[in-house]
Design a protein around this motif. Sequence first.
Motif, PDB file in Angstrom:
ATOM      1  N   LEU A  86       0.813  -1.215   0.000  1.00  0.00           N
ATOM      2  CA  LEU A  86       0.000   0.000   0.000  1.00  0.00           C
ATOM      3  C   LEU A  86       0.846   1.264   0.000  1.00  0.00           C
ATOM      4  CD1 LEU A  86      -2.213  -2.120   1.217  1.00  0.00           C
ATOM      5  CD2 LEU A  86      -3.377   0.043   1.545  1.00  0.00           C
ATOM      6  N   LEU A  87       1.943   1.249   0.763  1.00  0.00           N
ATOM      7  CA  LEU A  87       2.774   2.445   0.892  1.00  0.00           C
ATOM      8  C   LEU A  87       4.242   2.104   0.718  1.00  0.00           C
ATOM      9  CD1 LEU A  87       1.175   3.967   4.123  1.00  0.00           C
ATOM     10  CD2 LEU A  87       0.692   4.627   1.751  1.00  0.00           C
ATOM     11  N   TYR A  88       4.972   3.065   0.184  1.00  0.00           N
ATOM     12  CA  TYR A  88       6.423   2.971   0.046  1.00  0.00           C
ATOM     13  C   TYR A  88       6.990   4.198   0.735  1.00  0.00           C
ATOM     14  CZ  TYR A  88      11.020   3.032  -2.219  1.00  0.00           C
ATOM     15  OH  TYR A  88      12.374   3.051  -2.477  1.00  0.00           O
ATOM     16  N   LEU A  89       7.803   4.003   1.765  1.00  0.00           N
ATOM     17  CA  LEU A  89       8.472   5.087   2.483  1.00  0.00           C
ATOM     18  C   LEU A  89       9.884   5.181   1.946  1.00  0.00           C
ATOM     19  CD1 LEU A  89       8.366   7.131   4.889  1.00  0.00           C
ATOM     20  CD2 LEU A  89       9.227   5.262   6.319  1.00  0.00           C
ATOM     21  N   ASP A  90      10.238   6.328   1.390  1.00  0.00           N
ATOM     22  CA  ASP A  90      11.561   6.447   0.770  1.00  0.00           C
ATOM     23  C   ASP A  90      12.671   6.398   1.811  1.00  0.00           C
ATOM     24  OD1 ASP A  90      11.889   9.038   1.863  1.00  0.00           O
ATOM     25  OD2 ASP A  90      11.386  10.032  -0.012  1.00  0.00           O
ATOM     26  N   ARG A  91      13.892   6.294   1.349  1.00  0.00           N
ATOM     27  CA  ARG A  91      15.026   6.118   2.259  1.00  0.00           C
ATOM     28  C   ARG A  91      15.246   7.300   3.191  1.00  0.00           C
ATOM     29  NH1 ARG A  91      20.546   5.996  -1.080  1.00  0.00           N
ATOM     30  NH2 ARG A  91      19.561   4.218  -1.991  1.00  0.00           N
ATOM     31  N   SER A  92      14.771   8.484   2.831  1.00  0.00           N
ATOM     32  CA  SER A  92      14.895   9.644   3.719  1.00  0.00           C
ATOM     33  C   SER A  92      13.870   9.603   4.852  1.00  0.00           C
ATOM     34  CB  SER A  92      14.711  10.950   2.932  1.00  0.00           C
ATOM     35  OG  SER A  92      13.344  11.143   2.604  1.00  0.00           O
ATOM     36  N   HIS A  93      12.863   8.757   4.726  1.00  0.00           N
ATOM     37  CA  HIS A  93      11.735   8.649   5.659  1.00  0.00           C
ATOM     38  C   HIS A  93      10.937   9.941   5.702  1.00  0.00           C
ATOM     39  CE1 HIS A  93      13.524   5.032   8.031  1.00  0.00           C
ATOM     40  NE2 HIS A  93      13.471   4.828   6.746  1.00  0.00           N
ATOM     41  N   ARG A  94      10.991  10.712   4.622  1.00  0.00           N
ATOM     42  CA  ARG A  94      10.231  11.958   4.541  1.00  0.00           C
ATOM     43  C   ARG A  94       9.205  11.938   3.416  1.00  0.00           C
ATOM     44  NH1 ARG A  94      11.958  14.655   8.485  1.00  0.00           N
ATOM     45  NH2 ARG A  94      14.115  15.020   9.010  1.00  0.00           N
ATOM     46  N   GLY A  95       9.308  10.960   2.542  1.00  0.00           N
ATOM     47  CA  GLY A  95       8.398  10.886   1.401  1.00  0.00           C
ATOM     48  C   GLY A  95       7.686   9.545   1.328  1.00  0.00           C
ATOM     49  N   LEU A  96       6.387   9.611   1.130  1.00  0.00           N
ATOM     50  CA  LEU A  96       5.582   8.411   0.928  1.00  0.00           C
ATOM     51  C   LEU A  96       5.123   8.364  -0.515  1.00  0.00           C
ATOM     52  CD1 LEU A  96       2.974   8.146   3.849  1.00  0.00           C
ATOM     53  CD2 LEU A  96       4.806   6.547   3.327  1.00  0.00           C
ATOM     54  N   MET A  97       5.051   7.172  -1.051  1.00  0.00           N
ATOM     55  CA  MET A  97       4.411   6.963  -2.341  1.00  0.00           C
ATOM     56  C   MET A  97       3.362   5.887  -2.128  1.00  0.00           C
ATOM     57  SD  MET A  97       7.419   7.276  -5.176  1.00  0.00           S
ATOM     58  CE  MET A  97       8.655   6.307  -4.329  1.00  0.00           C
ATOM     59  N   THR A  98       2.262   6.039  -2.809  1.00  0.00           N
ATOM     60  CA  THR A  98       1.177   5.084  -2.661  1.00  0.00           C
ATOM     61  C   THR A  98       1.159   4.113  -3.828  1.00  0.00           C
ATOM     62  OG1 THR A  98      -0.364   6.577  -3.776  1.00  0.00           O
ATOM     63  CG2 THR A  98      -0.266   6.699  -1.362  1.00  0.00           C
ATOM     64  N   PHE A  99       0.698   2.915  -3.526  1.00  0.00           N
ATOM     65  CA  PHE A  99       0.444   1.917  -4.553  1.00  0.00           C
ATOM     66  C   PHE A  99      -1.055   1.964  -4.870  1.00  0.00           C
ATOM     67  CE2 PHE A  99       4.276   0.212  -2.475  1.00  0.00           C
ATOM     68  CZ  PHE A  99       5.085   0.034  -3.591  1.00  0.00           C
ATOM     69  N   PRO A 100      -1.493   1.370  -5.971  1.00  0.00           N
ATOM     70  CA  PRO A 100      -2.914   1.431  -6.345  1.00  0.00           C
ATOM     71  C   PRO A 100      -3.879   0.988  -5.240  1.00  0.00           C
ATOM     72  CG  PRO A 100      -1.643   0.566  -8.171  1.00  0.00           C
ATOM     73  CD  PRO A 100      -0.698   0.692  -7.001  1.00  0.00           C
ATOM     74  N   ALA A 101      -3.514   0.004  -4.431  1.00  0.00           N
ATOM     75  CA  ALA A 101      -4.411  -0.494  -3.376  1.00  0.00           C
ATOM     76  C   ALA A 101      -4.697   0.559  -2.305  1.00  0.00           C
ATOM     77  CB  ALA A 101      -3.824  -1.744  -2.732  1.00  0.00           C
ATOM     78  N   ALA A 102      -3.870   1.613  -2.225  1.00  0.00           N
ATOM     79  CA  ALA A 102      -4.080   2.671  -1.231  1.00  0.00           C
ATOM     80  C   ALA A 102      -5.298   3.524  -1.553  1.00  0.00           C
ATOM     81  CB  ALA A 102      -2.836   3.543  -1.103  1.00  0.00           C
TER      82      ALA A 102
END
Length: 138
Positions: A53-69
């Motif tokens: 559902l979610l991808y937290l980038d390596r900086s832990h400051r940015g989220l990206m969503t997957f379609p299921a979100a």
Amino acid sequence: ELPDEPVTVVLAATDPSQPYGATLAWPRDEAEARKPYQRVPGARVVLVDGTPLLYLDRSHRGLMTFPAAADERLALLALLGLARDGVALGNKGLSIERVDGIPATESGLAPLLREAGFAQGFRGFTRRPERAEAMAHA
């Protein structure tokens, strides 16, 4: 036997038990074909019942969503799982400044971030360890 409640898991993007980006292609909508999901150290993937559902980038400051979100109930479960994740929280907490490349405060996830216990601030949403523990004991 399957659990009655959905199971939320936060895994390192590089974890061998996290198959996306290695064995399986990252789930994408046609419009988001260029989102830069990567199996890199520091990044996290939040799965609910095995669906990312979610991808937290390596900086832990940015989220990206997957379609299921797009399912708000699942997105909230994923955010709650991310908020409980001790690795992501660390000593300073977790600050989400961007969601899918836009300011977190302007994203569709903003109300869900608040519901998951993140406090809105100048740069986005923050979840501090002490806030997380207080909510867990309430």
